[in-house]
Design an enzyme around this catalytic site. Structure first.
Site, PDB file in Angstrom:
ATOM      1  N   GLY A  50       0.713  -1.086  -0.089  1.00  0.00           N
ATOM      2  CA  GLY A  50       0.090   0.087   0.007  1.00  0.00           C
ATOM      3  C   GLY A  50       0.785   1.269   0.138  1.00  0.00           C
ATOM      4  O   GLY A  50       0.449   2.390   0.154  1.00  0.00           O
ATOM      5  N   CYS A  51       2.003   1.192  -0.155  1.00  0.00           N
ATOM      6  CA  CYS A  51       3.143   2.296  -0.176  1.00  0.00           C
ATOM      7  C   CYS A  51       3.803   2.282  -1.439  1.00  0.00           C
ATOM      8  O   CYS A  51       4.015   1.147  -2.035  1.00  0.00           O
ATOM      9  CB  CYS A  51       4.329   2.043   0.978  1.00  0.00           C
ATOM     10  SG  CYS A  51       3.713   2.137   2.690  1.00  0.00           S
ATOM     11  N   GLU A  52       4.189   3.168  -1.948  1.00  0.00           N
ATOM     12  CA  GLU A  52       4.718   3.432  -3.302  1.00  0.00           C
ATOM     13  C   GLU A  52       6.042   3.105  -3.117  1.00  0.00           C
ATOM     14  O   GLU A  52       6.643   2.402  -3.989  1.00  0.00           O
ATOM     15  CB  GLU A  52       4.681   4.771  -3.938  1.00  0.00           C
ATOM     16  CG  GLU A  52       3.279   5.166  -4.521  1.00  0.00           C
ATOM     17  CD  GLU A  52       3.050   6.453  -5.145  1.00  0.00           C
ATOM     18  OE1 GLU A  52       4.323   7.257  -5.529  1.00  0.00           O
ATOM     19  OE2 GLU A  52       2.016   7.049  -5.291  1.00  0.00           O
ATOM     20  N   SER A  53       6.698   3.584  -2.134  1.00  0.00           N
ATOM     21  CA  SER A  53       8.352   3.109  -1.789  1.00  0.00           C
ATOM     22  C   SER A  53       8.281   1.720  -1.071  1.00  0.00           C
ATOM     23  O   SER A  53       7.210   1.367  -0.668  1.00  0.00           O
ATOM     24  CB  SER A  53       8.798   4.195  -0.722  1.00  0.00           C
ATOM     25  OG  SER A  53       8.446   5.503  -1.231  1.00  0.00           O
TER      26      SER A  53
END
Length: 136
Positions: A50-53
């Site tokens: 759920g995190c881009e990174s």
């Protein structure tokens, strides 16, 4: 709910900061405080989706109190994670579930700097913490 000592320290630092540049510098410095994760902890099961990174979260519950370690491949996100961790260290599961993440970053004066993707990423980390707490 009273603030842990390191969270009070963070609040004092960020409250005194003038403008985004100073806060960004502080964010980088706080990110450097994160305890490093070793390669064995950077597993798929510890990865927060759920995190881009890339973000990893390791959790241990000790006598009803949660202790977390986290890191990211993104410098600003490491700073945000550090500020999240100082707020949640030592909380019980019920307290963790009630944490107002947006309120905490507003107190720090960082809510405007939370892009939708960063905000979503931090919420994914907090949701993962709550999930671990509910499974314990």
């Amino acid at each position: 709910m009273s603030l842990p000592e390191q969270a009070r320290e963070a609040l004092a630092c960020f409250t005194e900061a003038r403008g985004w540049e100073q806060r960004a510098r502080l964010l980088m410095q706080w990110g450097e405080r994160l305890a490093p994760l070793d390669d064995a902890e950077k597993t798929e099961s510890n990865r927060v989706h759920g995190c881009e990174s890339l973000v990893w979260l390791v959790a241990v519950v000790d006598d009803g109190q949660w202790r977390f370690k986290a890191t990211s491949d993104a410098r600003l996100l490491r700073g945000l994670l550090a500020l999240l961790l100082v707020r949640v260290q030592g909380l019980a599961s019920a307290e963790l579930a009630q944490l107002d993440l947006r309120g905490w970053f507003s107190e720090l004066g960082l809510e405007r700097q939370l892009s939708p993707s960063r905000s979503n990423g931090l919420h994914a980390v907090l949701q993962r913490m709550a999930q671990l707490a509910s499974e314990a």
